[in-house]
Design a protein around this motif. Structure first.
Motif, short mmCIF file in Angstrom:
data_model
loop_
_atom_site.label_atom_id
_atom_site.label_comp_id
_atom_site.label_asym_id
_atom_site.label_seq_id
_atom_site.Cartn_x
_atom_site.Cartn_y
_atom_site.Cartn_z
N TYR A 142 0.83 -1.20 0.00
CA TYR A 142 0.00 0.00 0.00
C TYR A 142 0.87 1.25 0.00
O TYR A 142 1.85 1.35 0.73
CB TYR A 142 -0.91 -0.02 1.22
N ARG A 143 0.49 2.23 -0.81
CA ARG A 143 1.25 3.47 -0.92
C ARG A 143 0.81 4.49 0.12
O ARG A 143 -0.35 4.52 0.52
CB ARG A 143 1.09 4.06 -2.32
N THR A 144 1.72 5.35 0.50
CA THR A 144 1.37 6.43 1.43
C THR A 144 0.63 7.53 0.68
O THR A 144 0.63 7.58 -0.56
CB THR A 144 2.63 7.04 2.07
N SER A 145 0.02 8.44 1.43
CA SER A 145 -0.69 9.56 0.80
C SER A 145 0.26 10.42 -0.02
O SER A 145 -0.12 10.98 -1.05
CB SER A 145 -1.39 10.40 1.86
N PHE A 146 1.50 10.53 0.42
CA PHE A 146 2.48 11.33 -0.32
C PHE A 146 2.77 10.71 -1.68
O PHE A 146 2.85 11.41 -2.69
CB PHE A 146 3.77 11.47 0.48
N GLU A 147 2.91 9.39 -1.72
CA GLU A 147 3.13 8.72 -3.00
C GLU A 147 1.93 8.90 -3.92
O GLU A 147 2.07 9.16 -5.11
CB GLU A 147 3.37 7.23 -2.77
#
Length: 222
Positions: free
Chosen positions: A182-187
């Motif tokens: 899962y990607r972070t919100s920044f990504e």
């Protein structure tokens, strides 16, 4: 943004300690979200986001030259979403064999390794001493940053109760794989692409980013 050429100049003229402090004092996040055995998925993703933003705040011509040192916090496959130019692996004992080696000059390599040391010091300071990986982070300074972060995610997944694991498996038998990738919100924001991950009980896989904050100029996490 922290100028890498200035970091190298200070490293050459004033030494490692001065260059380390120069980087450290100019990072947007002076503290990361605390990681404990009780940390939630949102806590862990926020922690990762803060590490990524700090890495981006230090300029670099490597990995396409558009995302600072973000490449040292991500695996080769995740960084490929940002740039078609891979970020080279500076870790002599790194586990990511897909990253090219020997593609940095001496100045770039010196700065990348210093940046990694600064980020790892903050990561270690953010992990509670009772957390399983506290000593591992301290003793394995040559490990790539993304490996330490992946280990934290894996520890969280393994720390679920039997009842939680049954519930999550009933909802989605691939929940652990989803969580690890899962990607972070920044990504998500940096790539300007939506995510369709659903909510699975206590695991905060949401259809929106963890938060919608833009990259700060200077702040402390709470």
């Amino acid at each position: 943004m922290v100028d890498s050429s200035e970091v190298y100049r200070i490293l050459q003229s004033d030494g490692h300690y001065a260059a380390f402090n120069y980087i450290d004092s100019r990072l947007p996040f002076q503290q990361y979200t605390r990681i404990t055995d009780a940390s939630s998925p949102t806590d862990i993703l926020q922690f990762e986001r803060e590490v990524q933003i700090n890495a981006c705040a230090i300029k670099s011509t490597l990995g396409g030259g558009q995302h600072g040192h973000l490449g040292i916090t991500l695996s080769a496959s995740r960084y490929a979403c940002f740039s078609t130019t891979p970020f080279p692996d500076d870790c002599p004992e790194g586990s990511d064999t897909s990253k090219p080696t020997g593609t940095m000059n001496d100045a770039e390599r010196a700065v990348v390794r210093l940046v990694r040391q600064v980020l790892l010091r903050k990561i270690h300071a953010s992990v509670h001493p009772d957390f399983y990986l506290y000593n591992d982070i301290l003793m394995n300074q040559l490990e790539p940053i993304h490996v330490h972060i992946s280990n934290i995610r894996d520890k969280f997944a393994r720390n679920r109760s039997r009842e939680e694991l049954k519930y999550l498996a009933a909802k989605n038998c691939y929940w652990c794989r989803n969580w690890m990738n899962y990607r972070t919100s920044f990504e998500i924001q940096a790539q300007s692409t939506p995510t369709n991950i659903k909510i699975y009980g206590d695991i905060a896989f949401t259809s929106t980013a963890v938060d919608n904050n833009s990259v700060p100029t200077k702040c402390n996490s709470t």
